[in-house]
Design a protein around this motif. Structure first.
Motif, PDB file in Angstrom:
ATOM      1  N   ASP A  97       0.762  -1.296   0.010  1.00 25.60           N
ATOM      2  CA  ASP A  97       0.035   0.120   0.042  1.00 25.60           C
ATOM      3  C   ASP A  97       0.873   1.010   0.141  1.00 25.60           C
ATOM      4  O   ASP A  97       0.574   2.276  -0.687  1.00 25.60           O
ATOM      5  CB  ASP A  97      -0.890  -0.001   1.161  1.00 25.60           C
ATOM      6  CG  ASP A  97      -1.913  -1.145   1.236  1.00 25.60           C
ATOM      7  OD1 ASP A  97      -2.288  -1.546  -0.019  1.00 25.60           O
ATOM      8  OD2 ASP A  97      -2.361  -1.728   2.175  1.00 25.60           O
ATOM      9  N   VAL A 114      -5.429  -4.117  -4.987  1.00 22.45           N
ATOM     10  CA  VAL A 114      -4.566  -4.885  -4.344  1.00 22.45           C
ATOM     11  C   VAL A 114      -4.989  -5.934  -3.629  1.00 22.45           C
ATOM     12  O   VAL A 114      -6.347  -5.770  -3.196  1.00 22.45           O
ATOM     13  CB  VAL A 114      -3.978  -3.914  -3.331  1.00 22.45           C
ATOM     14  CG1 VAL A 114      -2.921  -4.715  -2.251  1.00 22.45           C
ATOM     15  CG2 VAL A 114      -2.915  -2.727  -3.779  1.00 22.45           C
ATOM     16  N   ASP A 116      -4.963 -10.043  -1.747  1.00 18.93           N
ATOM     17  CA  ASP A 116      -4.059 -11.041  -0.735  1.00 18.93           C
ATOM     18  C   ASP A 116      -4.462 -12.377  -1.429  1.00 18.93           C
ATOM     19  O   ASP A 116      -5.396 -12.920  -1.784  1.00 18.93           O
ATOM     20  CB  ASP A 116      -4.762 -11.060   0.748  1.00 18.93           C
ATOM     21  CG  ASP A 116      -4.402  -9.849   1.509  1.00 18.93           C
ATOM     22  OD1 ASP A 116      -3.607  -9.014   1.026  1.00 18.93           O
ATOM     23  OD2 ASP A 116      -4.964  -9.611   2.685  1.00 18.93           O
ATOM     24  N   ARG A 122       0.810 -10.115  -0.427  1.00 21.68           N
ATOM     25  CA  ARG A 122      -0.382  -9.058  -0.968  1.00 21.68           C
ATOM     26  C   ARG A 122       0.448  -8.790  -2.100  1.00 21.68           C
ATOM     27  O   ARG A 122       1.531  -8.241  -2.323  1.00 21.68           O
ATOM     28  CB  ARG A 122      -0.148  -7.978   0.343  1.00 21.68           C
ATOM     29  CG  ARG A 122      -1.279  -6.968   0.304  1.00 21.68           C
ATOM     30  CD  ARG A 122      -1.478  -6.277   1.523  1.00 21.68           C
ATOM     31  NE  ARG A 122      -2.273  -5.215   1.040  1.00 21.68           N
ATOM     32  CZ  ARG A 122      -3.694  -4.995   1.182  1.00 21.68           C
ATOM     33  NH1 ARG A 122      -4.296  -6.241   1.096  1.00 21.68           N
ATOM     34  NH2 ARG A 122      -4.166  -3.974   1.105  1.00 21.68           N
ATOM     35  N   LEU A 140       3.475 -11.927   3.470  1.00 18.92           N
ATOM     36  CA  LEU A 140       2.611 -11.691   4.614  1.00 18.92           C
ATOM     37  C   LEU A 140       3.035 -12.530   5.927  1.00 18.92           C
ATOM     38  O   LEU A 140       2.782 -12.271   7.041  1.00 18.92           O
ATOM     39  CB  LEU A 140       1.176 -11.920   4.413  1.00 18.92           C
ATOM     40  CG  LEU A 140       0.607 -10.758   3.549  1.00 18.92           C
ATOM     41  CD1 LEU A 140      -0.934 -11.137   3.124  1.00 18.92           C
ATOM     42  CD2 LEU A 140       0.754  -9.487   3.880  1.00 18.92           C
TER      43      LEU A 140
END
Length: 141
Positions: A97, A114, A116, A122, A140
């Motif tokens: 992000d 975006v 997951d 991500r 992650l």
């Protein structure tokens, strides 16, 4: 593999984009001459290049701006991810992000969203200089 080359129309802007991504300029130089013409199969090739290096020193990206002959635009300029040929270059980042926000300031455009991949990554696709798709992956777990 030694490096991946990307032809751009605005070399300083491309350098700024990839510098924001964490790459470092290894060197910049003009390139021309008979050997360049022979390699490219064109006459009168004059280019400016910047070699960018990943922070770990293992990956390189060559940014090339043709002074002559004139650039030829790819069609469509915003080719989708399922277009044949080399479509993306993926970078591992600490925070997707934050990276997207910083690259938007340099003209980066999010292609989809975006998302997951389970609890492992991500991920996203971002359109960068010269329409190149830059994939970002944040681990992650």
């Amino acid at each position: 593999m030694d490096h991946v080359s990307v032809v751009v129309d605005d070399l300083p802007a491309a350098i700024a984009f990839f510098t924001e991504l964490g790459m470092e300029v290894e060197g910049e130089m003009p390139v021309e001459g008979a050997w360049v013409d022979r390699v490219n199969g064109m006459d009168g090739v004059r280019v400016d290049i910047a070699m960018m290096r990943t922070p770990d020193g293992h990956g390189k990206l060559e940014l090339t701006r043709f002074r002559t002959p004139a650039l030829v635009a790819a069609e469509p300029s915003d080719a989708p991810p399922n277009t044949l040929g080399l479509r993306s270059v993926m970078f591992a980042v600490d925070d997707v992000d934050d990276t997207v926000a910083r690259l938007r300031a340099h003209g980066g455009e999010l292609i989809g969203e975006v998302a997951d991949y389970g609890d492992v990554y991500r991920l996203c696709y971002l359109r960068g200089p010269a329409g190149v798709i830059v994939a970002l992956a944040e681990q992650l777990s």
